[in-house]
Scaffold this motif. Structure first.
Motif, PDB file in Angstrom:
ATOM      1  N   ALA A 138      48.727  37.922  50.465  1.00 12.05           N
ATOM      2  CA  ALA A 138      47.906  36.951  49.741  1.00 12.05           C
ATOM      3  C   ALA A 138      47.511  37.488  48.366  1.00 12.05           C
ATOM      4  CB  ALA A 138      46.659  36.601  50.545  1.00 12.05           C
ATOM      5  N   GLY A 139      47.463  38.805  48.198  1.00 13.19           N
ATOM      6  CA  GLY A 139      47.182  39.407  46.903  1.00 13.19           C
ATOM      7  C   GLY A 139      45.790  39.146  46.374  1.00 13.19           C
ATOM      8  N   ILE A 140      44.802  39.170  47.253  1.00 15.08           N
ATOM      9  CA  ILE A 140      43.431  38.871  46.832  1.00 15.08           C
ATOM     10  C   ILE A 140      42.819  40.022  46.049  1.00 15.08           C
ATOM     11  CG2 ILE A 140      41.100  38.417  47.669  1.00 15.08           C
ATOM     12  CD1 ILE A 140      42.398  36.843  49.953  1.00 15.08           C
ATOM     13  N   TYR A 141      43.099  41.236  46.444  1.00 15.32           N
ATOM     14  CA  TYR A 141      42.494  42.398  45.802  1.00 15.32           C
ATOM     15  C   TYR A 141      43.490  43.084  44.867  1.00 15.32           C
ATOM     16  CZ  TYR A 141      38.733  41.787  49.096  1.00 15.32           C
ATOM     17  OH  TYR A 141      37.680  41.249  49.799  1.00 15.32           O
ATOM     18  N   THR A 144      38.599  35.854  42.432  1.00 13.62           N
ATOM     19  CA  THR A 144      37.238  35.325  42.333  1.00 13.62           C
ATOM     20  C   THR A 144      36.428  36.155  41.353  1.00 13.62           C
ATOM     21  OG1 THR A 144      36.437  36.705  44.141  1.00 13.62           O
ATOM     22  CG2 THR A 144      37.213  34.515  44.728  1.00 13.62           C
ATOM     23  N   ASP A 145      35.418  35.535  40.775  1.00 12.57           N
ATOM     24  CA  ASP A 145      34.509  36.254  39.893  1.00 12.57           C
ATOM     25  C   ASP A 145      33.633  37.179  40.705  1.00 12.57           C
ATOM     26  OD1 ASP A 145      35.429  35.010  37.625  1.00 12.57           O
ATOM     27  OD2 ASP A 145      33.822  33.540  37.557  1.00 12.57           O
ATOM     28  N   ILE A 161      30.270  38.418  33.717  1.00 19.04           N
ATOM     29  CA  ILE A 161      29.547  37.321  33.070  1.00 19.04           C
ATOM     30  C   ILE A 161      30.589  36.400  32.457  1.00 19.04           C
ATOM     31  CG2 ILE A 161      27.929  36.693  31.262  1.00 19.04           C
ATOM     32  CD1 ILE A 161      26.678  39.483  31.654  1.00 19.04           C
ATOM     33  N   ASP A 162      30.634  35.195  32.946  1.00 17.88           N
ATOM     34  CA  ASP A 162      31.610  34.224  32.473  1.00 17.88           C
ATOM     35  C   ASP A 162      31.225  33.767  31.060  1.00 17.88           C
ATOM     36  OD1 ASP A 162      33.269  32.046  31.984  1.00 17.88           O
ATOM     37  OD2 ASP A 162      33.172  31.337  34.045  1.00 17.88           O
ATOM     38  N   PRO A 163      32.045  34.038  30.069  1.00 14.54           N
ATOM     39  CA  PRO A 163      31.692  33.675  28.695  1.00 14.54           C
ATOM     40  C   PRO A 163      31.538  32.174  28.479  1.00 14.54           C
ATOM     41  CG  PRO A 163      33.928  34.518  28.803  1.00 14.54           C
ATOM     42  CD  PRO A 163      33.323  34.716  30.151  1.00 14.54           C
ATOM     43  N   PHE A 164      32.237  31.366  29.274  1.00 22.53           N
ATOM     44  CA  PHE A 164      32.111  29.923  29.107  1.00 22.53           C
ATOM     45  C   PHE A 164      30.755  29.418  29.596  1.00 22.53           C
ATOM     46  CE2 PHE A 164      36.705  30.463  28.936  1.00 22.53           C
ATOM     47  CZ  PHE A 164      36.965  29.794  27.747  1.00 22.53           C
TER      48      PHE A 164
END
Length: 59
Positions: A13-16, A40-41, A46-49
């Motif tokens: 799945a390549g999650i990490y 996932t964040d 900190i999401d710049p958007f």
């Protein structure tokens, strides 16, 4: 350094980071690195958007 008794296999799945780049998580731990999730964040990110779209003038 002692050998590990079981071999590590990346999760398809390549999650990490370790799964996506086929790096044994033990190696990351030995280097003091964190095996981040690449899908996932993280709370430390900190999401710049979110800052850009914020109503707070200080951001």
């Amino acid at each position: 350094m002692a050998e590990r008794s079981t071999s590590w296999t990346a999760d398809p799945a390549g999650i990490y980071f370790s799964d996506r780049f086929n790096v044994d998580p033990q190696v990351l731990e030995e280097w003091g690195a964190f095996d981040i999730s690449v899908v996932t964040d993280l709370p430390v990110f900190i999401d710049p958007f979110l800052l850009f779209n914020s109503d707070k003038e200080e951001y």
